[in-house]
Design an enzyme around this catalytic site. Structure first.
Site, PDB file in Angstrom:
ATOM      1  N   GLU A 180      52.936 -41.384   8.683  1.00 43.00           N
ATOM      2  CA  GLU A 180      51.874 -40.907   9.151  1.00 43.00           C
ATOM      3  C   GLU A 180      51.354 -39.780   9.162  1.00 43.00           C
ATOM      4  O   GLU A 180      52.042 -38.741  10.204  1.00 43.00           O
ATOM      5  CB  GLU A 180      51.300 -42.339  10.299  1.00 43.00           C
ATOM      6  CG  GLU A 180      50.338 -42.142  11.688  1.00 43.00           C
ATOM      7  CD  GLU A 180      50.769 -43.013  13.016  1.00 43.00           C
ATOM      8  OE1 GLU A 180      51.653 -42.675  13.766  1.00 43.00           O
ATOM      9  OE2 GLU A 180      49.367 -43.145  13.174  1.00 43.00           O
ATOM     10  N   CYS A 208      45.673 -44.100  15.049  1.00 40.22           N
ATOM     11  CA  CYS A 208      46.976 -44.234  14.496  1.00 40.22           C
ATOM     12  C   CYS A 208      46.242 -45.661  13.818  1.00 40.22           C
ATOM     13  O   CYS A 208      47.143 -46.686  12.802  1.00 40.22           O
ATOM     14  CB  CYS A 208      47.748 -45.187  16.290  1.00 40.22           C
ATOM     15  SG  CYS A 208      46.687 -46.137  16.940  1.00 40.22           S
ATOM     16  N   GLU A 268      52.513 -49.729  21.049  1.00 40.42           N
ATOM     17  CA  GLU A 268      51.240 -49.387  20.467  1.00 40.42           C
ATOM     18  C   GLU A 268      51.470 -48.114  19.467  1.00 40.42           C
ATOM     19  O   GLU A 268      51.410 -47.400  19.911  1.00 40.42           O
ATOM     20  CB  GLU A 268      49.862 -49.216  20.439  1.00 40.42           C
ATOM     21  CG  GLU A 268      49.051 -49.793  19.634  1.00 40.42           C
ATOM     22  CD  GLU A 268      47.904 -48.671  19.601  1.00 40.42           C
ATOM     23  OE1 GLU A 268      48.527 -48.252  18.518  1.00 40.42           O
ATOM     24  OE2 GLU A 268      47.398 -47.733  19.789  1.00 40.42           O
ATOM     25  N   LYS A 306      50.755 -41.837  33.324  1.00 40.02           N
ATOM     26  CA  LYS A 306      50.932 -40.095  32.240  1.00 40.02           C
ATOM     27  C   LYS A 306      50.195 -39.423  31.536  1.00 40.02           C
ATOM     28  O   LYS A 306      50.537 -40.602  30.179  1.00 40.02           O
ATOM     29  CB  LYS A 306      52.629 -39.900  32.100  1.00 40.02           C
ATOM     30  CG  LYS A 306      53.069 -39.432  32.768  1.00 40.02           C
ATOM     31  CD  LYS A 306      52.830 -37.314  31.362  1.00 40.02           C
ATOM     32  CE  LYS A 306      53.498 -38.269  30.344  1.00 40.02           C
ATOM     33  NZ  LYS A 306      53.008 -37.238  29.512  1.00 40.02           N
TER      34      LYS A 306
END
Lengths: 293, 481
Positions: free
Chosen positions: B389, B292, B258, B184
């Site tokens: 973040e 990330c 992750e 996806k």
């Protein structure tokens, strides 16, 4: 001649190298496989679990920072002490698990051997699970396994010594510290193990052992923000415990979770096929550095 | 320092044909979603609609999983590893051959500079297939058990920051290990995955081995919750990763995650400053900081902090921000309006909470989603910009005096994906590398990636590794512990 009245013992918890009573003040009766009284054990509470996590966290950097050779020696020394307490362990296993004397002795032998097997892994696991990675560029690149941190261990309910050793030793090998919730109904081998550990070279806080109900204590371990991983293998056969719910709670802090392998406890007499249980509680760290003159 | 005058050097978009609409790629065929739902995908640099793609619903996901199961049981599972390997080598070669097409499409759909999609995303993606191709017939030699077996059907949900590269990180090891895939792609960047589907047809990969179901968050949720999925691999935000872990709890599905990061990039007073400045810039402004493992917290030793910040600002003033299709561009567009809103919202807390904000002087285009490279000084560990973040081109500068303080500050986060160390002292590098709780440690470099090198996080940055022998393990059954 009158028979001597036996001195009955009320055992305590093992936290940070000391033997405190449960903060809750509660105890419960431990009975043998036929229902006879064996001892009183401490009924651990949420506060005890938190204290144990704190002790485990405090001990973690030091244990992980010891050399692999030193951890191996310290763990091997535990096996020596286990061997010295054979009779006591055999009696507790026989009473708690309803085994005949010979069967219980075989279980103790297997447990000591399992501990020795894991002790020997400390200075090998990085060689087996690490890697020098041939990246396409002028870089040094090395991957090594490191301990995950503080591990909550729900010990097997049925196999109270061999099962316990089989789930605890692999956690310790790489430098994790542990909070162990012992078998609820068969806690005596775990308690005796804590007495062994207290007189061994294992630093205080590296192993903390709680006795009590899985339903009550396990949710606090899997929900604790300072616990990095949980082994739920021992939830199989624990009264009223859903490992699925515990795993869902663990998800909120992205804990590493070892699920029960099946609907019943594994056959603990089988020697593990490799270091997978050790590696389940490790992280792979990869370090890069440029090469040049 | 004044910026050099330069003439634009735009890459031609004529190398890629974008169809007016795309269907779902299931069992080797493109087709519409059962309910006909579609979404539009934009060029974030211009807000121009590029095309429409189908939105996979529950029945579409089910059809894709069934196709993957069939392909696993009948074709891909029984196929010798040496044959699987050759398909993967074919894919690697085709990716390299069509690399310009992929690079242009990626930049149009994502907003990243063409220089990065051309030099990093696409070649590294091809390299991943090339690397894992060679594993397909050597699994029993990987040291991952005596009888390594695939999980079966792998459900893979990937993010929008490196659309093709994340596809390669997921698909290549899955196929090498003998799994089949339902992938996806991210809602805002589906196009390179759909071009990859076309490449798979060209490679004559058997139908059903890789299925690509585009859509939004709900499509991903249908996929990870499908009962016939054996393995789930997710790259994305920590909140979504936690949700997936909760949904998977109690099942026998294997999961690797992750997730996010808040990496510390640590500069000691003896660091090679010129290299460190380039490393800091690469660490946080590569891909507009939408990485990330971005080095979003700069920890500078106090004695050199002023010098480093001044030189950093001077360097940032030379960055070229603008048209991602221009080969001179250093910093491109933010991927979406939603992401721009998030970056803006978190960044706005910086000055409110007491940090000092500085943005590189640059002219931003009128249309599209843009955010100027921004640096905060006077940041404390308690500030929102030092904890959350941001996933954008925003750097928070903190200082430290001793190595122990640097370690304490670096590890003071629930994340643990990456870290950087800059010093000329070898023993300090190794000591620091031991202390940092992060899955990837870059010493005197930053943001390096390689198919052979394991990547993944500690703590709330997720679990499992991608890349290298370790990445292969995620796609093989563990067996009894």
């Amino acid at each position: 001649m009158s028979t001597r009245l036996e001195v009955r013992k009320t055992y305590k918890l093992f936290i940070g190298g000391a033997f405190p009573r449960s903060e809750s003040g509660r105890t419960y009766e431990v009975r043998d496989a036929k229902g006879g009284f064996l001892a009183n054990a401490a009924l651990a509470s949420r506060k005890d679990a938190r204290d144990a996590v704190k002790a485990a966290r405090a001990a973690q950097a030091g244990w992980a920072g010891a050399t692999a050779y030193n951890r191996g020696q310290v763990l091997y020394r535990v096996a020596e002490l286990l061997e010295g307490r054979r009779d006591q362990f055999a009696a507790e296993v026989a009473a708690g698990e309803g085994l005949r004397a010979k069967e219980a002795e075989a279980v103790v032998s297997a447990a000591v051997d399992r501990w020795v097997w894991y002790a020997g892994w400390t200075d090998k696991v990085a060689q087996v699970a690490g890697a020098a990675n041939p990246v396409a560029g002028p870089y040094f690149n090395l991957s090594v396994p490191e301990p995950t941190g503080v591990v909550g261990v729900v010990a097997p309910q049925r196999s109270s010594l061999l099962g316990l050793v089989s789930v605890l030793a692999p956690v310790l090998v790489t430098g994790n510290t542990a909070v162990v919730l012992s078998s609820t109904d068969r806690p005596l081998p775990a308690i005796t193990l804590s007495e062994v550990l207290a007189t061994s070279d294992v630093p205080k806080g590296v192993v903390n052992i709680l006795t009590g109900r899985v339903t009550e204590v396990a949710p606090h371990l899997v929900g604790h923000m300072d616990v990095n991983a949980v082994d739920l293998t021992g939830t199989v056969g624990a009264d009223g415990v859903s490992w699925a719910e515990l795993e869902a709670t663990a998800a909120d802090t992205v804990k590493r979770v070892v699920r029960p392998g099946g609907e019943s406890e594994p056959d603990w007499t089988v020697t593990p096929d490799g270091p997978r249980r050790i590696l389940a509680f490790t992280e792979t760290k990869t370090v890069w550095h440029p090469k040049g003159i | 320092m004044s910026i050099f005058e330069y003439a634009p050097a735009p890459e031609s978009r004529a190398v890629v044909d974008i169809a007016s609409s795309y269907g779902l790629f299931i069992d080797g065929e493109f087709g519409d979603a059962a309910d006909g739902a579609v979404l539009k995908t934009l060029n974030p640099a211009t807000e121009e609609v590029l095309t429409e793609v189908a939105v996979g619903g529950e029945s579409d996901v089910d059809r894709a999983v069934r196709a993957a199961r069939r392909a696993h049981d009948k074709v891909w599972g029984p196929m010798p590893g040496s044959e699987r390997a050759k398909y993967l080598f074919r894919i690697a070669r085709l990716l390299a051959e069509r690399s310009r097409e992929f690079a242009v499409l990626e930049t149009l759909d994502n907003g990243k500079p063409i220089r990065e999609s051309r030099d990093v995303d696409v070649p590294t993606a091809a390299a991943h297939f090339f690397y894992y191709a060679g594993w397909a017939d050597k699994l029993e030699h990987a040291g991952l058990g005596r009888d390594p077996r695939p999980h079966g059907v792998a459900a893979q949900v990937i993010p929008w920051n490196f659309p093709l590269l994340m596809l390669a990180w997921k698909v290549a090891p899955a196929l090498a290990a003998g799994n089949t895939v339902v992938l996806k792609p991210a809602e805002t960047t589906p196009l390179s995955a759909l071009l990859f589907a076309d490449l798979l047809r060209q490679a004559e990969l058997p139908p059903g081995v890789v299925n690509i179901v585009t859509g939004a968050r709900e499509t991903g949720s249908f996929l990870v919750n499908h009962p016939d999925v054996d393995k789930i691999a997710f790259t994305g935000s920590t909140p979504v990763g936690k949700r997936i872990a909760r949904e998977v709890a109690g099942s026998r599905k294997s999961l690797t995650l992750e997730l996010g990061g808040k990496a510390a990039n640590i500069i000691f007073d003896d660091a090679p400053v010129d290299q460190a400045i380039e490393g800091i810039v690469n660490g946080i402004f590569f891909n507009q900081g939408q990485v990330c493992c971005a080095g979003s917290r700069l920890l500078v030793q106090e004695s050199v902090a002023q010098e480093v910040v001044e030189r950093l600002k001077a360097r940032l003033s030379t960055l070229r921000v603008g048209d991602p299709m221009d080969k001179n561009t250093d910093v491109g567009a933010v991927n979406s309006a939603q992401q721009l809103e998030r970056i803006t919202r978190i960044t706005d807390t910086g000055a409110v909470e007491g940090a000092t904000r500085w943005s590189a002087p640059c002219e931003l285009p009128d249309r599209g989603y843009w955010f100027a490279p921004t640096v905060f000084t006077d940041v404390s560990t308690a500030h929102t910009i030092a904890r959350e973040e941001i996933f954008g081109p925003v750097l928070s500068v903190l200082t430290f005096r001793t190595p122990a303080e640097a370690v304490a500050k670096a590890n003071n986060t629930p994340y643990g994906l990456s870290a950087g160390i800059w010093t000329e002292k070898g023993s300090r590098i190794l000591w620091m590398a031991d202390q940092l709780r992060a899955g990837v440690v870059w010493a005197n470099t930053f943001n390096r990636f390689d198919p052979t090198s394991p990547f993944g996080g500690y703590k709330e940055s997720g679990y499992g590794r991608e890349g290298g022998r370790h990445g292969l393990a995620a796609y093989l059954q563990e067996g009894a512990l």
